[in-house]
Scaffold this motif. Structure first.
Motif: not given
Ligand code: ZN
Ligand code: KG4
Length: 340
Positions: A110-112, A114-116, A135-137
């Motif tokens: 899951h991309h979110i 992964a950001h974490v 906080v992303s695009g």
């Molecule tokens: Zn992203």
């Protein structure tokens, strides 16, 4: 354990290899920004085509730079949600083929989350639980991270994401795409003595942790239209600073409140907008004042990259997450259940 990871959820074609999640052997990011800049935003079809054209070279480079042989890859992790569906499917299809050819497990990520997980790479000692401002695009989320691979959303933007608002305002100001970074730099040039433009900071009575950026964006655009109608020039640097201030006033208190609501001592940040220099300063000051420990990943780990996918993939693998050849991609954020 060596994980090869692939990330193609938006306009970056990225591949990386990590050892046991947190040690990065390679992290290759090919940004398509130039191809989309003429359109003022990401064109999904162009993004998919460019991923198709570059993915094999980017993956080959990641494996080469990692200094391992292909047989040294123990699993393939890939972003499977959320994102642009055509773009996601490109990376997922490549990852499935690679996993099948190598005879290793596929781990959908899951991309979110992964950001974490970028924070685990940046801060080797960091362990859950902690709070995270994401906080992303595409997303603005006030999260709690009770354990690895678990992200509870306590609040979110009800309309535009913070990065999206930055990009749209920047486009109206005639700044190149992606505009967040440009607005960040221009804001620093504003006269420190000048009074900021008045912009809204909306609140929601039914969830104080939710926020909104669409009205803020419209206010800036209306302000610019008014200047234009009067034949006057706005102070662009001051406008960028005023917008930054409004975004900070919206994000920072909610991030702190989210941490407080779960009794967390550590606040992490993630996503492309976490690269914003003014936001980083404001978070540092607010955390210092409120006795919270702040974890701000370096700018290169805030934006989309595959090392964060490999890291999240490692912890997901340890929890037993596996994808088969039928694994699908999902455009929406609520795809959690599909990736278990
Ligand atoms: Zn992203
Ligand atoms: O996380 P990311 O690379 O991709 C998504 O998952 O969306 O975030 C991209 C977003 C864009 O909207 C971009 O304008 C914004 O992050 N961004 C910034 C800055 N650097 C990138 N926004 C504000 N200030 C920055 N310095």
């Amino acid at each position: 354990m060596n994980i090869l990871a692939i990330e193609t959820s938006c306009d970056e074609t990225a591949a990386a290899v990590t050892v046991d999640g947190r040690t990065v052997l390679s992290n290759i990011v090919f940004s398509q920004t130039d191809a989309h800049a003429v359109f003022g935003g990401v064109v999904p079809e162009i993004a998919s085509r460019l991923h198709v054209e570059s993915i094999s070279q980017i993956v080959a480079r990641a494996v080469d730079e990692a200094g391992i042989s292909r047989t040294g890859i123990d699993a393939v992790a890939v972003t499977a949600a959320p994102g642009l569906i055509g773009a996601l499917l490109t990376g997922l299809s490549f990852a499935k083929s690679a996993a099948y050819a190598l005879g290793v497990p596929l781990v959908p990520v899951h991309h979110i989350r992964a950001h974490v997980a970028a924070n685990y790479i940046a801060f080797p000692e960091l362990e859950p639980p902690f709070s995270c401002l994401m906080v992303s695009g595409g997303h603005t989320l006030f999260c709690d991270v009770p354990d690895y691979c678990e992200v509870d959303m306590l609040g979110a933007s009800r309309d535009d994401a913070a990065g999206e608002a930055f990009d749209k305002v920047a486009r109206r100001l005639g700044l190149p795409y992606p505009g967040g970074r440009e607005m960040d730099a221009l804001a620093s040039l504003a006269d420190p003595q000048a009074k900021s433009y008045t912009l809204p900071r909306p609140v929601f009575a039914d969830n104080a942790l939710d926020c909104s950026f669409s009205g803020l964006k419209t206010s800036v655009i209306n302000l610019l239209n008014t200047f234009e109608q009067r034949g006057e020039e706005p102070d662009r640097a001051l406008l960028c600073r005023s917008f930054n201030e409004a975004v900070i006033d919206i994000l920072v208190p909610r991030a702190l409140a989210a941490a407080k609501s779960r009794g967390r001592r550590v606040l992490a940040a993630a996503g492309g907008v976490a690269a914003n220099s003014h936001l980083r300063r404001a978070l540092a000051e607010a955390c210092e004042k409120n006795g919270l420990e702040l974890r701000l990943p370096p700018v290169a780990l805030c934006g989309d990259n595959a090392a964060m996918v490999a890291c999240e993939g490692y912890y997901a693998y340890k929890k037993g997450v596996r994808g088969g050849l039928c694994q699908n991609a999902f455009a929406v954020r609520e795809a959690d259940a599909e990736l278990q």
